[in-house]
Design an enzyme around this catalytic site. Sequence first.
Site, mmCIF file in Angstrom:
data_model
loop_
_atom_site.group_PDB
_atom_site.id
_atom_site.type_symbol
_atom_site.label_atom_id
_atom_site.label_comp_id
_atom_site.label_asym_id
_atom_site.label_seq_id
_atom_site.Cartn_x
_atom_site.Cartn_y
_atom_site.Cartn_z
ATOM 1 N N TRP A 37 -7.272 -19.884 51.308
ATOM 2 C CA TRP A 37 -8.005 -19.282 50.196
ATOM 3 C C TRP A 37 -9.403 -19.860 50.038
ATOM 4 O O TRP A 37 -10.346 -19.120 49.719
ATOM 5 C CB TRP A 37 -7.193 -19.399 48.906
ATOM 6 C CG TRP A 37 -5.958 -18.557 48.998
ATOM 7 C CD1 TRP A 37 -4.672 -18.989 49.052
ATOM 8 C CD2 TRP A 37 -5.905 -17.128 49.104
ATOM 9 N NE1 TRP A 37 -3.812 -17.920 49.187
ATOM 10 C CE2 TRP A 37 -4.545 -16.772 49.219
ATOM 11 C CE3 TRP A 37 -6.876 -16.122 49.117
ATOM 12 C CZ2 TRP A 37 -4.142 -15.440 49.337
ATOM 13 C CZ3 TRP A 37 -6.463 -14.798 49.238
ATOM 14 C CH2 TRP A 37 -5.112 -14.473 49.343
ATOM 15 N N ASP A 52 -10.838 -23.306 42.160
ATOM 16 C CA ASP A 52 -9.798 -22.286 42.142
ATOM 17 C C ASP A 52 -8.473 -22.998 41.868
ATOM 18 O O ASP A 52 -7.947 -23.719 42.721
ATOM 19 C CB ASP A 52 -9.763 -21.573 43.499
ATOM 20 C CG ASP A 52 -8.629 -20.558 43.616
ATOM 21 O OD1 ASP A 52 -7.824 -20.423 42.683
ATOM 22 O OD2 ASP A 52 -8.550 -19.909 44.679
ATOM 23 N N LYS A 70 0.698 -16.440 39.297
ATOM 24 C CA LYS A 70 1.469 -17.542 39.869
ATOM 25 C C LYS A 70 2.045 -18.435 38.766
ATOM 26 O O LYS A 70 3.246 -18.613 38.667
ATOM 27 C CB LYS A 70 0.602 -18.343 40.840
ATOM 28 C CG LYS A 70 0.032 -17.483 41.961
ATOM 29 C CD LYS A 70 -0.926 -18.223 42.850
ATOM 30 C CE LYS A 70 -1.617 -17.301 43.835
ATOM 31 N NZ LYS A 70 -0.702 -16.596 44.745
#
Length: 369
Positions: free
Chosen positions: A105, A176, A200
């Site tokens: 990511w 992030d 999540k």
Amino acid sequence: MSKQVLNFAAGPAALPREVLAKAQSELLDYAGSGISVMELSHRSKEFEGLLNRAIADVKTLLNVPDNYKILFLQGGGSTQFAQVALNLLGAKEGNSADYLVTGTWSLKAYEEAKRYGTINLAFPLPANKKYVTVPPQSEWKLNPAASYVYYCANETVDGVEFDFVPETNGVPLVCDMSSNILSRPVDVAKYGLIFAGAQKNVGPSGVTLVIIRSDLLDVKQHPATPIMLGYKLMAENNSLYNTPPTFAIYICGLVFEHLKALGGIAEMNARNDRKSQALYAAIDNSNGFFTSPVVPAYRSRMNVPFRIRGGDDALENKFLKEAEAQNMIQLKGHRSVGGIRASIYNAISEDNVTQLVAFMNKFLAANNA
């Protein structure tokens, strides 16, 4: 009664059953309004109330300082890859940002940010394209004049998690936290901006939480920044410039209330420690039958990838099939790395992990010939 399963999905992930039950009870009539939350106007006093409660609860849970704005935005974490660069990189020539790429990511974020300006890697990408650690900070090459430093606190695909906050010597730190926010204490004051896709550890897909230091709202945006991607505009409108993902925000608010009732972040941190330690112990005590590719110091407490006999596809498929027969689902590793992955976010209980470990031990005993 619905079938009970253990959902180890990486995202969209499991939600607390208490939250789902609360949402079910209010589905047709929210707070005496006579309509569903899904039907509420985002300009109504009812929705404004639930939005402001969600903001207040985030502030309480994470001890967010007063000089930060809390936003609920659309587009998911991946949109933030562009939004961060467009808003924080600055419009003048010569501006740059440093990126710490430790997994799938952060690599995607780096590739996206390069579309909008000069983006530097703080350390080289691994030659074998396998992400298993965080290089020592003594080896990083950071630009003291950078507009910001970016990293991903927990790599969902690769299972690499930072166990420290990078030192940037005053350069705004952007993070992030999509897959580990609310799982452990965070000193928000060390960050310029934190974002987290909800699906999540926060709520359902469709909304992204952003916590941004107020002074960064005044950084000159890239001239190509779409109106909808301006942090300042969204902050000035309390995330209500356009119709937000109202139902997703409502569910997030219920999750925040649930976490507060359980004891807050300190309690979740303790639970997540015990859960991850139990799962990694099962891997490490298997005499190599199960293996974790990640350097132990940087093993994720949220996403635990592992292999069976170093990557025996037939045996791993057998494991997945038998696990599903035991109502343990979504254990297949990400398509880019294969293997097994157990995501054990806040909504996964210690008992759930105990059941997974028992199954792993039983599978080991039956297949370690």
